[in-house]
Write a protein that holds these residues in place. Structure first.
Motif, PDB file in Angstrom:
ATOM      1  N   VAL A   2       0.854  -1.182   0.000  1.00 31.23           N
ATOM      2  CA  VAL A   2       0.000   0.000   0.000  1.00 31.23           C
ATOM      3  C   VAL A   2       0.887   1.228   0.000  1.00 31.23           C
ATOM      4  O   VAL A   2       1.753   1.384   0.848  1.00 31.23           O
ATOM      5  CB  VAL A   2      -0.897   0.029   1.253  1.00 31.23           C
ATOM      6  CG1 VAL A   2      -1.755   1.274   1.248  1.00 31.23           C
ATOM      7  CG2 VAL A   2      -1.768  -1.204   1.308  1.00 31.23           C
ATOM      8  N   TYR A  65      -2.075  -8.462   1.478  1.00 29.49           N
ATOM      9  CA  TYR A  65      -2.849  -7.230   1.328  1.00 29.49           C
ATOM     10  C   TYR A  65      -3.652  -6.927   2.592  1.00 29.49           C
ATOM     11  O   TYR A  65      -3.794  -5.770   2.996  1.00 29.49           O
ATOM     12  CB  TYR A  65      -3.805  -7.349   0.129  1.00 29.49           C
ATOM     13  CG  TYR A  65      -3.101  -7.510  -1.206  1.00 29.49           C
ATOM     14  CD1 TYR A  65      -1.962  -6.770  -1.503  1.00 29.49           C
ATOM     15  CD2 TYR A  65      -3.586  -8.398  -2.161  1.00 29.49           C
ATOM     16  CE1 TYR A  65      -1.327  -6.907  -2.730  1.00 29.49           C
ATOM     17  CE2 TYR A  65      -2.949  -8.547  -3.389  1.00 29.49           C
ATOM     18  CZ  TYR A  65      -1.816  -7.807  -3.666  1.00 29.49           C
ATOM     19  OH  TYR A  65      -1.186  -7.946  -4.877  1.00 29.49           O
ATOM     20  N   GLU A  68      -1.404  -5.387   5.122  1.00 29.40           N
ATOM     21  CA  GLU A  68      -1.123  -3.989   4.806  1.00 29.40           C
ATOM     22  C   GLU A  68      -2.212  -3.079   5.375  1.00 29.40           C
ATOM     23  O   GLU A  68      -1.941  -2.046   5.981  1.00 29.40           O
ATOM     24  CB  GLU A  68      -1.034  -3.795   3.288  1.00 29.40           C
ATOM     25  CG  GLU A  68       0.186  -4.429   2.644  1.00 29.40           C
ATOM     26  CD  GLU A  68       1.439  -3.598   2.814  1.00 29.40           C
ATOM     27  OE1 GLU A  68       1.334  -2.449   3.255  1.00 29.40           O
ATOM     28  OE2 GLU A  68       2.530  -4.113   2.502  1.00 29.40           O
ATOM     29  N   ILE A 342      -3.230  -0.179  -3.687  1.00 32.26           N
ATOM     30  CA  ILE A 342      -3.069  -1.538  -3.169  1.00 32.26           C
ATOM     31  C   ILE A 342      -2.785  -2.465  -4.344  1.00 32.26           C
ATOM     32  O   ILE A 342      -3.585  -2.529  -5.286  1.00 32.26           O
ATOM     33  CB  ILE A 342      -4.331  -2.038  -2.434  1.00 32.26           C
ATOM     34  CG1 ILE A 342      -4.650  -1.171  -1.218  1.00 32.26           C
ATOM     35  CG2 ILE A 342      -4.170  -3.486  -1.989  1.00 32.26           C
ATOM     36  CD1 ILE A 342      -5.858  -1.626  -0.436  1.00 32.26           C
TER      37      ILE A 342
END
Length: 453
Positions: A2, A65, A68, A342
């Motif tokens: 990110v 992800y 993050e 992202i």
């Protein structure tokens, strides 16, 4: 990864379902959120775009992800706006607050959940479970979801503010049940969502009435405690006396919001874990036999205590596997606070991010035979080998559930107490359907026959 990025004229967006030309993905989501999110992950990959009439959301299906958003770049994401639906219920408690206020409240409340503080609650949990079991009769049929909701509600009311009065517990139960129904209606119906909560619909009036009754009860208890200045050994007593670094204490409103939040989270999640667990055990006699073998070996005929927890390893693994397959918190929503990126895709400030425990914890990349109920998978070092956010039933990062230790202790002790005394058989001709409201509930309950051992 990110990263902060400047706004672009042409956004790079991930793939996703086309949806309705006006309502976007809302009809698909409303018709079956679990199936919809699972299908999106399988068809479109680790980042999926959901388009709606008033929103855009990014479903993240890879642990990296998710980490993050929840940990390493969590400063870029705030609580999702859907939590505003619960504003009257949760106020500005830990679940719904953000920023510096949340940090201050978390810092003040954390000591209430240190291990030495919660150890004493183990006996309360088991005592209430035994009282429930003594009311059961061999051969009876009961809705086990209702039973678990009632049990954990009594426990949380006792440990939070020493409530041992049935009338108080009933007020809390009604308020929580009304709130869940209210949330589900507003979160899945665009027209209802746009109406203010004071608009006099039947659901709105029921919700406001339940909240008024709840507030009257809680503020009365808080006021009585302030006047008496008595430490009853419950969490409210500790919250009343906690001071921040500057010497400030919580106001009555802050106390009300935190007690309400802890009551909602502490009661709902454990009740659902036990409800789904007893259902799963009824479908997997080999797991129940192994569980009972451990319980008998560790406990004999005595009731479980906190001291027995280290020896109840298989029982703990059963709880972990229940939470993998049927996580009470089935998804987490966040909202981008500024333009960012992202995985190479662009988010604008206000875009939603959805991460789903239901989807990730059933991903075949991380769990062999992911739909199977196999507590044995948690032996040895399986958990350590998993990516950190392949399994996250309590959330993660700085906002990880503050009552995680309390909930795990409660779930293990209560499951051991119940299985020691009863075998439960699923009543025939039932539709056992997971209902992804705010939490993952059995839509039509779970009726079971009680068989005393």
């Amino acid at each position: 990864m990110v990263t902060i990025t400047k706004p672009k004229t042409q956004l790079n967006l991930p793939p996703g379902p086309k949806g309705h030309p006006v309502f976007g993905v809302l009809p698909d989501y409303r018709d079956g959120a679990l199936d919809f999110a699972t299908r999106c992950a399988k068809e479109y990959g680790d980042i999926v775009l959901w388009q709606g009439p008033l929103f855009r959301a990014f479903q993240l299906n890879h642990p990296d992800y998710i980490e993050e958003v929840l940990v390493s770049r969590s400063n870029l994401f705030g609580k999702h706006r859907s939590l505003n639906i619960f504003k009257r219920l949760l106020g500005n408690g830990l679940v719904s607050s953000d920023g510096e206020f949340w940090q201050r409240q978390r810092r003040m409340i954390q000591p209430a959940f240190h291990q030495e503080r919660i150890v004493g609650y183990g006996k309360v949990m088991v005592d209430y479970a035994l009282t429930m079991l003594n009311s059961w009769q061999d051969g009876q049929e009961r809705d086990i979801h209702d039973e678990m909701m009632g049990l954990t509600l009594e426990i949380v009311a006792k440990t939070l503010f020493e409530a041992d009065v049935k009338q108080q517990v009933e007020i809390v139960g009604k308020a929580l049940e009304t709130s869940i129904e209210y949330y589900e209606v507003r979160n899945t119906n665009l027209l209802v969502y746009l109406l203010p909560d004071w608009f006099p619909t039947r659901k709105n009036l029921a919700y406001i009435g339940a909240m008024q009754q709840m507030d009257e009860m809680l503020y009365t208890i808080i006021n009585q405690r302030r006047v008496s200045n008595q430490d009853k050994g419950d969490l409210l007593s500790m919250l009343l006396h906690i001071q921040d670094e500057d010497g400030a204490r919580m106001t009555d409103k802050q106390l009300r919001d935190e007690v309400m939040t802890l009551m909602f989270a502490g009661h709902e999640t454990t009740a659902l874990t036990l409800s789904w667990g007893l259902y799963l055990l009824s479908q997997h006699p080999e797991v129940e036999a192994k569980l009972l073998e451990e319980i008998n070996a560790v406990l004999g005929e005595k009731a479980p205590t906190f001291a027995d927890l280290p020896a109840l390893r298989y029982t703990e693994h059963v709880i972990m596997e229940i939470m993998r397959l049927y996580p009470a918190a089935w998804a987490i929503g966040r909202q981008a606070l500024q333009d960012c990126e992202i995985g190479g895709y662009n988010l604008r400030a206000g875009d939603a991010v959805i991460v789903s425990q239901w989807v990730t914890q059933r991903d075949a990349r991380y769990f062999q035979d992911p739909e199977a109920f196999e507590p044995e998978r948690w032996f040895v070092d399986f958990a350590k080998k998993l990516p950190k956010f392949a399994y996250f039933p309590f959330g993660g990062g700085s906002r990880i559930c503050i009552g995680k230790s309390f909930a795990m202790m409660e779930a293990v002790l209560l499951l051991a107490t119940i299985i020691q005394k009863y075998h439960l058989e699923l009543a025939p001709l039932q539709d056992i359907t997971p209902w992804p409201a705010f939490t993952l509930r059995p839509k039509h309950g779970i009726k079971m026959k009680l068989c005393k051992r």
